[in-house]
Design a protein around this motif. Sequence first.
Motif, mmCIF file in Angstrom:
data_model
loop_
_atom_site.group_PDB
_atom_site.id
_atom_site.type_symbol
_atom_site.label_atom_id
_atom_site.label_comp_id
_atom_site.label_asym_id
_atom_site.label_seq_id
_atom_site.Cartn_x
_atom_site.Cartn_y
_atom_site.Cartn_z
ATOM 1 N N SER A 19 0.802 -1.228 0.000
ATOM 2 C CA SER A 19 0.000 0.000 0.000
ATOM 3 C C SER A 19 0.832 1.275 0.000
ATOM 4 N N TYR A 20 1.661 1.534 1.006
ATOM 5 C CA TYR A 20 2.144 2.859 1.336
ATOM 6 C C TYR A 20 3.664 2.855 1.437
ATOM 7 N N ALA A 21 4.339 3.689 0.626
ATOM 8 C CA ALA A 21 5.790 3.796 0.684
ATOM 9 C C ALA A 21 6.181 5.257 0.873
ATOM 10 N N VAL A 22 7.052 5.543 1.852
ATOM 11 C CA VAL A 22 7.452 6.924 2.128
ATOM 12 C C VAL A 22 8.945 6.997 2.439
ATOM 13 N N GLY A 23 9.567 8.141 2.050
ATOM 14 C CA GLY A 23 10.928 8.442 2.476
ATOM 15 C C GLY A 23 11.996 7.523 1.938
ATOM 16 N N GLY A 24 12.395 7.750 0.673
ATOM 17 C CA GLY A 24 13.423 6.907 0.084
ATOM 18 C C GLY A 24 14.743 6.950 0.824
ATOM 19 N N VAL A 25 15.089 8.105 1.402
ATOM 20 C CA VAL A 25 16.324 8.255 2.184
ATOM 21 C C VAL A 25 16.013 8.362 3.669
ATOM 22 N N LYS A 82 6.056 7.583 -6.636
ATOM 23 C CA LYS A 82 5.185 7.019 -7.660
ATOM 24 C C LYS A 82 4.228 6.010 -7.041
ATOM 25 N N ALA A 83 2.925 6.219 -7.324
ATOM 26 C CA ALA A 83 1.886 5.287 -6.894
ATOM 27 C C ALA A 83 1.367 4.534 -8.117
ATOM 28 N N THR A 84 1.270 3.227 -8.012
ATOM 29 C CA THR A 84 0.936 2.411 -9.175
ATOM 30 C C THR A 84 -0.505 1.904 -9.197
ATOM 31 N N ASP A 85 -1.194 1.966 -8.038
ATOM 32 C CA ASP A 85 -2.564 1.447 -7.978
ATOM 33 C C ASP A 85 -3.371 2.257 -6.964
ATOM 34 N N GLY A 140 -9.240 5.045 -5.672
ATOM 35 C CA GLY A 140 -10.015 5.158 -4.446
ATOM 36 C C GLY A 140 -9.423 6.095 -3.411
ATOM 37 N N TRP A 141 -8.107 6.070 -3.210
ATOM 38 C CA TRP A 141 -7.481 6.988 -2.267
ATOM 39 C C TRP A 141 -5.979 7.035 -2.571
ATOM 40 N N ASN A 169 -1.096 6.604 -11.025
ATOM 41 C CA ASN A 169 -2.000 6.081 -12.047
ATOM 42 C C ASN A 169 -3.387 6.682 -11.906
ATOM 43 N N ALA A 170 -3.731 7.180 -10.699
ATOM 44 C CA ALA A 170 -5.085 7.690 -10.465
ATOM 45 C C ALA A 170 -5.093 8.633 -9.262
ATOM 46 N N VAL A 171 -6.235 9.252 -9.035
ATOM 47 C CA VAL A 171 -6.555 10.103 -7.891
ATOM 48 C C VAL A 171 -5.779 11.410 -7.917
ATOM 49 N N LEU A 172 -4.486 11.388 -7.514
ATOM 50 C CA LEU A 172 -3.760 12.638 -7.311
ATOM 51 C C LEU A 172 -2.263 12.456 -7.471
ATOM 52 N N ALA A 173 -1.644 13.416 -8.164
ATOM 53 C CA ALA A 173 -0.193 13.575 -8.141
ATOM 54 C C ALA A 173 0.062 15.028 -7.758
#
Length: 325
Positions: free
Chosen positions: A19-25, A80-83, A86-87, A122-126
């Motif tokens: 679901s949720y990925a944050v903070g690459g560094v 980047k969000a891939t799916d 909905g939210w 892919n959807a909702v918001l960038a």
Amino acid sequence: INNIVSSSASGNYANSDVSYAVGGVLMNYGGTVGTVDGSFSKNYALGTQKAAGGAIDNENGTVGNIGTLAAATFSENYAKATDAAGWGGALGGVIYNDNGRFYDIGSSSYQASFSKNYAESNAVLAAGGAIANTGTTGMGNIFADFSENYVKVSDGNAYGGAIYNVAPIGNVKGLFTGNYAQGVAESKGGAIYNTVNMTVQDSTFTNNSVSGGTAQGGAIYNSGTLSLIANASDTTFKGNTADYNVDAQGNYTVAVTDDDTAIGGGAISLGAISSTNVGSITNTTFENNKSGTNGGAIATRQAIHANNSGARLDISADFTGNTAA
């Protein structure tokens, strides 16, 4: 965490196929981080439903000054969000600040640099190709140059090619070049999307753009209180564009209604500001900006649609070669 000085961070990532990925560094939740300086490149946060802060994620915590002791550079980082159906979505290709406290980014001595970073979904918001600032605490001043950052969404809204701001923020100063927002439903703010009080000083916006859906604000989309001021040099908007979707015959592919009076604004779109907001534009030059609908340089909503009959926009500016289709 004490100061992170003269560091180099490259190729780090946060990756979630759930679901949720944050903070690459760096991910800071409720903690305190000192001064941050150095070079951050090709770091990312890649999530399914939501991704935020390709390099730095700060939630309910405190981060000290960034790039005030030495110049900080951020390049080719992304969220980047891939799916995201909905939210969720993607926020902050470099920095995501949510209910946290960020101090200054850059300084008058050391201008920070953000280039070729992005947030894509892919959807909702960038939102916020470089920086996304949300919540109630906010950021200090930003002294930085932003070039070729972008937000892009396949099915949804794209806000703030360089900066997405819906929280308290200090003054913003820098060069904004070639940033863009590309959406399907709405595209707002090729360089900056702002809904609160913001002061932009001594800055130049060149060749920023919005395209897709209801495109508003080639350089800046604002629905808060915006002040453009010039202290040491003029603020300039040149060659920015808001491209409304049209087909081969020149017909709009998204319905234009009477409530769409802010759609456009080759340089600036002033959205549904409140009845008491006062905006000011001083010592500013608008040159060769272009809108596919209204306001080659500036578009603003009519009071009947935006409840802003008591609002005021004070302008002292030069306008040359701006066009609206």
